[in-house]
Design an enzyme around this catalytic site. Structure first.
Site, short mmCIF file in Angstrom:
data_model
loop_
_atom_site.label_atom_id
_atom_site.label_comp_id
_atom_site.label_asym_id
_atom_site.label_seq_id
_atom_site.Cartn_x
_atom_site.Cartn_y
_atom_site.Cartn_z
N ASP A 141 0.84 -1.20 0.00
CA ASP A 141 0.00 0.00 0.00
C ASP A 141 0.87 1.24 0.00
OD1 ASP A 141 -2.61 1.39 2.15
OD2 ASP A 141 -2.34 1.45 -0.03
N LYS A 144 2.92 3.31 -5.73
CA LYS A 144 2.39 2.27 -6.63
C LYS A 144 3.46 1.80 -7.61
CE LYS A 144 -0.81 3.30 -4.03
NZ LYS A 144 -0.77 2.55 -2.73
N ASP A 169 -3.15 -3.01 -2.58
CA ASP A 169 -4.21 -1.99 -2.64
C ASP A 169 -4.04 -1.14 -3.90
OD1 ASP A 169 -5.23 0.87 -0.62
OD2 ASP A 169 -6.42 -0.51 -1.84
N ASN A 170 -5.12 -0.50 -4.34
CA ASN A 170 -5.09 0.54 -5.38
C ASN A 170 -4.65 0.08 -6.76
OD1 ASN A 170 -3.64 2.10 -2.66
ND2 ASN A 170 -5.68 2.70 -3.38
N GLU A 199 -11.39 4.19 -1.34
CA GLU A 199 -11.87 4.49 0.02
C GLU A 199 -12.74 5.76 0.06
OE1 GLU A 199 -8.74 3.70 -0.75
OE2 GLU A 199 -7.32 5.21 -0.14
O1 LIG Z 1 -0.21 6.97 -2.66
C1 LIG Z 1 -0.86 6.21 -1.94
N1 LIG Z 1 -0.28 5.49 -0.98
C2 LIG Z 1 1.17 5.53 -0.79
C3 LIG Z 1 1.68 6.70 0.07
C4 LIG Z 1 3.18 6.66 0.07
C5 LIG Z 1 3.79 6.22 1.38
C6 LIG Z 1 5.04 5.49 1.24
C7 LIG Z 1 5.92 5.49 0.20
C8 LIG Z 1 7.04 4.62 0.42
C9 LIG Z 1 8.12 4.38 -0.41
C10 LIG Z 1 9.10 3.48 0.01
N2 LIG Z 1 9.01 2.84 1.16
C11 LIG Z 1 7.99 3.08 1.96
C12 LIG Z 1 6.98 3.97 1.59
S1 LIG Z 1 5.58 4.43 2.41
C13 LIG Z 1 -2.34 6.14 -2.09
C14 LIG Z 1 -3.00 7.12 -2.84
C15 LIG Z 1 -4.39 7.10 -3.00
C16 LIG Z 1 -5.08 8.16 -3.79
C17 LIG Z 1 -6.16 7.83 -4.61
C18 LIG Z 1 -6.81 8.82 -5.34
C19 LIG Z 1 -6.39 10.13 -5.27
F1 LIG Z 1 -7.02 11.08 -5.98
C20 LIG Z 1 -5.30 10.46 -4.46
C21 LIG Z 1 -4.65 9.49 -3.73
C22 LIG Z 1 -5.14 6.08 -2.40
C23 LIG Z 1 -4.50 5.10 -1.67
O2 LIG Z 1 -5.20 4.09 -1.08
C24 LIG Z 1 -3.10 5.10 -1.52
O3 LIG Z 1 -2.52 4.08 -0.81
MG LIG Z 2 -3.96 2.52 -0.52
#
Ligand SMILES: O=C(NCCCCc1cc2ccncc2s1)c1cc(-c2ccc(F)cc2)cc(O)c1O
Ligand SMILES: [Mg+2]
Length: 214
Positions: A141, A144, A169-170, A199
């Site tokens: 999660d 992506k 997810d996603n 969500e």
């Molecule tokens: O980016 C998302 N989730 C990742 C956050 C990044 C956190 C991390 C990056 C990283 C790198 C390396 N190691 C550890 C980590 S931890 C995310 C985005 C949306 C979304 C959907 C529609 C929208 F209009 C806007 C956002 C929905 C979701 O469910 C998500 O999970």
């Molecule tokens: Mg997510």
């Protein structure tokens, strides 16, 4: 001075949830994100699918990539048997600090190890740092475009075993097209798509479950 969204989510948990009650923490976050402001928690619809997969696998060792506020860490850890461990990786220290407080508020901190850093750096250290031989369940999660490189890294580091379940997810929104291409065309995985919605919205999204065949 302006608070951050994770800080506002923590406030909502402290105001509306019961300390030590993981289900009330989950409900408080979902209520806040439905009625006050959207946030990228896996949410209740996809969260129920996550619950069913975790319950079916009943994992002893879990890796979560992408903690955010700890919502899915609480969802997963509340279902784990005594002695089971969840390791969750968060990139952003400020967000990790909030997640730690939400995980503690839910009372499941003994089952959860929150690690700050990037998945690419941390995955190769899992065996030496945490005495992990392999993971039973992995929830992807995080970024992506890290789903494919990190899945390959997990394979290379010998952290997958015959039967390890990966849940991503996603895969539709924001989308992980390279991951779907990689995992669905790879005879070392058996995959199944669970349709749902992004969500707290009506936008199409879903989870991809893949079993590593060894
Ligand atoms: O980016 C998302 N989730 C990742 C956050 C990044 C956190 C991390 C990056 C990283 C790198 C390396 N190691 C550890 C980590 S931890 C995310 C985005 C949306 C979304 C959907 C529609 C929208 F209009 C806007 C956002 C929905 C979701 O469910 C998500 O999970
Ligand atoms: Mg997510």
């Amino acid at each position: 001075t302006q608070t951050t969204r994770p800080q506002r989510i923590l406030k909502a948990v402290q105001k509306n949830a019961t300390k030590g009650d993981p289900d009330s923490v989950i409900s408080a976050i979902d209520h806040y994100c439905k009625h006050s402001e959207w946030a990228m928690n896996v949410g209740d619809e996809k969260g129920s699918i996550l619950d069913s997969v975790v319950s079916e696998v009943n994992p002893s060792t879990v890796l979560e990539l992408g903690t955010y506020c700890g919502y899915s860490a609480v969802r997963i850890a509340r279902l784990l048997s005594p002695g089971s461990k969840l390791i969750t990786v968060e990139f952003n220290p400020a967000i990790a600090a909030i997640a730690k407080q939400i995980i503690a508020y839910a009372g499941i901190q003994d089952k959860v190890t929150l690690v700050e850093g990037s998945s690419g750096d941390l995955i190769p250290k899992m065996k030496e740092c945490f005495g992990i031989t392999s993971f039973d369940f992995i929830f992807l999660d995080h970024w992506k475009d890290r789903y494919v490189p990190d899945t390959k890294l997990l394979e290379e580091c010998g952290l997958l075993r015959k039967g390890t379940v990966l849940l991503a997810d996603n895969v539709i929104c924001p989308g992980a097209p390279e991951y779907l291409k990689y995992i669905r065309n790879n005879r070392r995985y058996e995959s199944r798509y669970y349709p749902a919605h992004l969500e707290y919205t009506k936008v199409e999204d879903g989870l991809e479950k893949s079993i590593f065949l060894g």
